[in-house]
Design a protein around this motif. Sequence first.
Motif, PDB file in Angstrom:
ATOM      1  N   PRO A  89      -8.238   1.515  17.354  1.00  0.00           N
ATOM      2  CA  PRO A  89      -8.094   2.715  16.942  1.00  0.00           C
ATOM      3  C   PRO A  89      -7.274   3.133  15.793  1.00  0.00           C
ATOM      4  O   PRO A  89      -7.357   3.841  14.883  1.00  0.00           O
ATOM      5  N   ILE A  90      -6.069   2.449  15.617  1.00  0.00           N
ATOM      6  CA  ILE A  90      -5.063   2.570  14.605  1.00  0.00           C
ATOM      7  C   ILE A  90      -5.610   1.997  13.469  1.00  0.00           C
ATOM      8  O   ILE A  90      -5.460   2.750  12.463  1.00  0.00           O
TER       9      ILE A  90
ATOM     10  N   ARG B  24       4.030   6.851   3.696  1.00  0.00           N
ATOM     11  CA  ARG B  24       5.326   7.740   4.446  1.00  0.00           C
ATOM     12  C   ARG B  24       4.362   9.100   5.089  1.00  0.00           C
ATOM     13  O   ARG B  24       4.808   9.312   6.246  1.00  0.00           O
ATOM     14  N   MET B  25       3.456   9.524   4.422  1.00  0.00           N
ATOM     15  CA  MET B  25       2.627  10.743   5.108  1.00  0.00           C
ATOM     16  C   MET B  25       1.992  10.093   6.098  1.00  0.00           C
ATOM     17  O   MET B  25       1.860  11.059   7.213  1.00  0.00           O
ATOM     18  N   GLN B  26       1.179   9.023   6.188  1.00  0.00           N
ATOM     19  CA  GLN B  26       0.410   8.571   7.176  1.00  0.00           C
ATOM     20  C   GLN B  26       1.311   8.065   8.335  1.00  0.00           C
ATOM     21  O   GLN B  26       0.887   8.655   9.680  1.00  0.00           O
TER      22      GLN B  26
ATOM     23  N   ARG C  18       1.681   0.106  14.872  1.00  0.00           N
ATOM     24  CA  ARG C  18       1.618  -0.577  16.220  1.00  0.00           C
ATOM     25  C   ARG C  18       3.153  -0.865  16.672  1.00  0.00           C
ATOM     26  O   ARG C  18       3.338  -1.010  17.755  1.00  0.00           O
ATOM     27  N   TRP C  19       3.808  -1.281  15.464  1.00  0.00           N
ATOM     28  CA  TRP C  19       5.363  -1.555  15.817  1.00  0.00           C
ATOM     29  C   TRP C  19       5.871  -0.268  16.437  1.00  0.00           C
ATOM     30  O   TRP C  19       6.735  -0.164  17.296  1.00  0.00           O
ATOM     31  N   CYS C  20       5.923   0.996  15.826  1.00  0.00           N
ATOM     32  CA  CYS C  20       6.284   2.049  16.303  1.00  0.00           C
ATOM     33  C   CYS C  20       5.876   2.457  17.778  1.00  0.00           C
ATOM     34  O   CYS C  20       6.910   2.797  18.697  1.00  0.00           O
TER      35      CYS C  20
ATOM     36  N   LEU D  24       1.678   9.065  13.611  1.00  0.00           N
ATOM     37  CA  LEU D  24       2.512   9.112  14.832  1.00  0.00           C
ATOM     38  C   LEU D  24       2.814  10.244  15.571  1.00  0.00           C
ATOM     39  O   LEU D  24       2.936  10.222  16.818  1.00  0.00           O
ATOM     40  N   GLY D  25       3.319  11.182  14.669  1.00  0.00           N
ATOM     41  CA  GLY D  25       3.768  12.580  15.350  1.00  0.00           C
ATOM     42  C   GLY D  25       2.661  13.132  16.079  1.00  0.00           C
ATOM     43  O   GLY D  25       2.979  13.526  17.160  1.00  0.00           O
TER      44      GLY D  25
END
Length: 491
Positions: free
Chosen positions: A167-168, A446-448, A306-308, A453-454
Amino acid sequence: MIVLLLFIGALTYVFLYYQHVRKYPRGPLPLPLIGNLYHINPEGMHEYLHMIGKEYGHCFTLFMPRPVVFFTEFSLIKEALVTQGEHFAGRSHLPPEEFLQKVDQTGITVCDGEVWREQRRAAVRILREHGMGKNIMEAKINLSIDELLKQLKETNDGVTPFDMYMPIQLCVGNIINETLFGYHFKYSNTAKFEFLTNCLRQHLKCLKDNVWVLVLQAWPWTKHLPIIGRKGYHDPIKNISNYHNFIEEEVNKIAEIYNVNQEPTNFVQSYVRDMKKNPQLDMVNLYAIVVDFWFAGMETTSTALRWCLLYLMKYPHVQDKVRAELLSVVGSSQDRRLEMADRPNLPYFAAVIAEIQRASNMVGFLGFHRCTSDTIVGSNLIPANTLTLPQVFSVLKEDRIFERPTEFMPERFLEADGKTPNKNELDRLIIFGMGKRQCAGEALARMQLFLVLGTLLRHYRFSPCDPIDLTPVFSTILGPKPYKCIASSVV
């Protein structure tokens, strides 16, 4: 007599070899022919370089067997890439970099000189034309996020362990694909997309621990030898050719039907339009730029996301605090999207993203920067045409730069008030590079990270299925080990 001559010849070679070694910054003792390969473990390469960097003043040479000068300290990297950036803008034109493109000196990642300058100028201008850093790009990212949320809603029950990998990948890939080609992949029909991503994964896997590539760096003619040529050259070329063919087919389909009198709706159309006005732009470079953007934009951003999720599961109190901040600013209404305009009001969330990027430390090197003329960095002479590798990994682990670097501390990127960004710390987070070759897609990346994530955290709580292991998988990009999680809805 023959034995004596051979002995004298060998002594002469050894003497001349170490005279050559003395030209470069001091490092661990190399041996003739094999250089430093006898004591290098590829699996622990980043940690090894970090350790010996302290011993040799953060500027040292390893013979692999071609001499490569490493910078492992922030001030030295900044001096080389920013203060003296003109002298360190060259690329290697050697394996493994040369494998990325069919034609040398094309695109923007592995070429240099005037070709690189013109192609980069054109590419950045077109990205801005299509909204990089603006609301237009935000809308494109949101289209991919909508597809991601739809996929999670229809395939994830919130109880069964769920793998977020594809999905990511699809979400990030769709953002790149929409920008370059103007269309999205649906999650229910991903065969073509998975073929492309597998090409990239296989390419990185093919280069991992490949000592034959290092042999080719030192002696390019060895690609004609049976074993070295097959494993170090022909196998990687064969694998990446599938990727090249896909990109060329996609570009050609768009270019063949595009009317240059029409307003372009994607990157390829804009480049084709500009080819009519600028003779330095051509189809070969267009293929190469698209190859660059797909490769760099896909793998790095998806790995970062994925790290996040992994770090936020490791530190659930941080995840809860981020979600609370998001809900206090954006709310839980489905009619209200997270926007880039919200970023100044989400200082803790921004700090968490920065700290995960620092702690995961996934981009070990900033790529080869060939020194184009004799240059002094610190007190070290770097001879002309020497390959250098600035190591980000060491900077992000350095306690003189980041206090208590082994601890996960998002607050390090905020001032004492907990709201104001700590500019001094953020300036040293050099994950996108520095100077003239700083990442051209930084604003998009940065936008992605912020929006994807948000949005995920507004809609889902992520919990681990197994004990969290933050040990990275060694490769060109240090990624997390495969994992599944529980993604439970919070709205």
